[in-house]
Design a protein around this motif. Structure first.
Motif, mmCIF file in Angstrom:
data_model
loop_
_atom_site.group_PDB
_atom_site.id
_atom_site.type_symbol
_atom_site.label_atom_id
_atom_site.label_comp_id
_atom_site.label_asym_id
_atom_site.label_seq_id
_atom_site.Cartn_x
_atom_site.Cartn_y
_atom_site.Cartn_z
ATOM 1 N N LEU A 184 -21.435 -0.454 25.183
ATOM 2 C CA LEU A 184 -20.479 -0.353 24.086
ATOM 3 C C LEU A 184 -20.990 0.360 22.762
ATOM 4 O O LEU A 184 -20.444 1.171 22.059
ATOM 5 C CB LEU A 184 -20.244 -1.869 23.457
ATOM 6 N N HIS A 185 -22.441 0.232 22.614
ATOM 7 C CA HIS A 185 -23.088 1.126 21.651
ATOM 8 C C HIS A 185 -22.953 2.314 21.978
ATOM 9 O O HIS A 185 -22.781 3.211 21.021
ATOM 10 C CB HIS A 185 -24.520 0.657 21.499
ATOM 11 N N GLU A 186 -23.152 2.838 23.228
ATOM 12 C CA GLU A 186 -23.025 4.489 23.368
ATOM 13 C C GLU A 186 -21.547 4.796 23.281
ATOM 14 O O GLU A 186 -21.297 5.823 22.777
ATOM 15 C CB GLU A 186 -23.471 4.687 24.640
ATOM 16 N N ILE A 187 -20.674 3.885 23.679
ATOM 17 C CA ILE A 187 -19.182 4.496 23.342
ATOM 18 C C ILE A 187 -19.116 4.517 22.124
ATOM 19 O O ILE A 187 -18.303 5.469 21.624
ATOM 20 C CB ILE A 187 -18.174 3.187 24.217
ATOM 21 N N ARG A 214 -27.238 -7.183 28.374
ATOM 22 C CA ARG A 214 -27.894 -6.148 27.652
ATOM 23 C C ARG A 214 -27.189 -4.950 27.979
ATOM 24 O O ARG A 214 -27.075 -3.791 27.189
ATOM 25 C CB ARG A 214 -29.100 -5.996 27.878
ATOM 26 N N ALA A 215 -26.989 -4.578 29.307
ATOM 27 C CA ALA A 215 -26.273 -3.280 29.562
ATOM 28 C C ALA A 215 -25.062 -3.228 29.106
ATOM 29 O O ALA A 215 -24.685 -2.104 28.569
ATOM 30 C CB ALA A 215 -26.109 -3.339 31.233
ATOM 31 N N GLU A 271 -27.426 -12.143 34.328
ATOM 32 C CA GLU A 271 -26.417 -12.467 33.381
ATOM 33 C C GLU A 271 -27.004 -11.816 32.033
ATOM 34 O O GLU A 271 -26.512 -11.030 31.335
ATOM 35 C CB GLU A 271 -25.941 -14.046 33.038
ATOM 36 N N GLU A 272 -28.237 -12.127 31.651
ATOM 37 C CA GLU A 272 -28.774 -11.367 30.576
ATOM 38 C C GLU A 272 -28.762 -10.128 30.664
ATOM 39 O O GLU A 272 -28.782 -9.424 29.718
ATOM 40 C CB GLU A 272 -30.298 -12.111 30.216
ATOM 41 N N ARG A 273 -29.408 -9.630 31.629
ATOM 42 C CA ARG A 273 -29.543 -7.869 31.999
ATOM 43 C C ARG A 273 -28.077 -7.398 32.096
ATOM 44 O O ARG A 273 -27.862 -6.055 31.443
ATOM 45 C CB ARG A 273 -30.157 -7.874 33.552
#
Length: 224
Positions: free
Chosen positions: A161-164, A155-156, A150-152
């Motif tokens: 979202l940051h890249e979008i 983070r993914a 879940e943590e991975r």
């Protein structure tokens, strides 16, 4: 002189028990010590055997026979006692009938089966405890793996979202012309210099100087 010395030593040895200040003890061998070899004069000497009289020989033979007889009687008595004890106290020497032997064998089988059942019960309890402990261990490992997954995934997702969000500013084929016009209209020169006073001088052909932070006259812009 030698006689006087011997008398003095003799007096000192006598005073051994009367005084504790000074004491001497002399050891005089009345016979030859045992660690010395046989004298050469007696090396090959064969001692003569003393002759016994007829009465003495007869008495010694009588005593010898009497000792042997008594010792033989004692050994026979002890042997009979051991045999009697083994016959009366040991159950293995008792002759059993076939029915008694079968009953004894069946009793041993039943006792062995009872022991095997008790050991099997203890083994089942132990294996059940080990199985429960292993199940708990596996569940804990699965929960830990689930949390890590879940943590991975979080983070993914955050990275996606940051890249979008960053992709909104990307130059694409549709806005390529507008991006070129914007770059030509707003030129940016990343070359700059810094002096000892910490003043920055932007651009190769800067026409404006920064405000002076010291009383020194303004310096000419540096060129790279």
């Amino acid at each position: 002189m030698l006689r006087a010395g011997c008398q003095l030593l003799g007096q000192a040895s006598v005073a051994k028990t009367g005084s504790n200040n000074f004491a001497l003890e002399f050891v005089r061998w009345r016979r030859k010590p045992r660690w010395l070899p046989v004298a050469k004069s007696k090396l090959f000497r064969v001692p003569e055997r003393k002759k016994q009289t007829e009465e003495e020989r007869t008495e010694l033979m009588r005593l010898h026979n009497q000792y042997k007889t008594q010792l033989r009687s004692v050994r026979q008595y002890l042997r009979e006692e051991v045999i009697r004890y083994e016959e009366t106290s040991t159950a293995d020497h008792i002759v059993l009938t076939p029915e008694q032997e079968e009953a004894e064998f069946q009793r041993c089988l039943d006792e062995n089966a009872a022991w095997n059942a008790a050991i099997a019960k203890e083994r089942d309890i132990r294996l059940a405890k080990e199985r429960d402990a292993k199940v708990v261990y596996v569940q804990e490992r699965l929960e830990a793996k689930k949390l890590r997954d879940e943590e991975r995934i979080e983070r993914a997702n955050a990275r996606v979202l940051h890249e979008i969000e960053q992709s909104k500013t990307f130059i694409t084929r549709e806005n390529l012309d507008a991006a070129i016009e914007t770059a030509l209209a707003n030129p940016v020169d990343h070359n700059f210099a810094i002096d000892m006073g910490g003043n920055l001088y932007y651009g190769r052909n800067a026409t404006q100087f920064p405000q002076e932070t010291t009383n020194e006259p303004p310096q000419q812009a540096l060129s790279n």
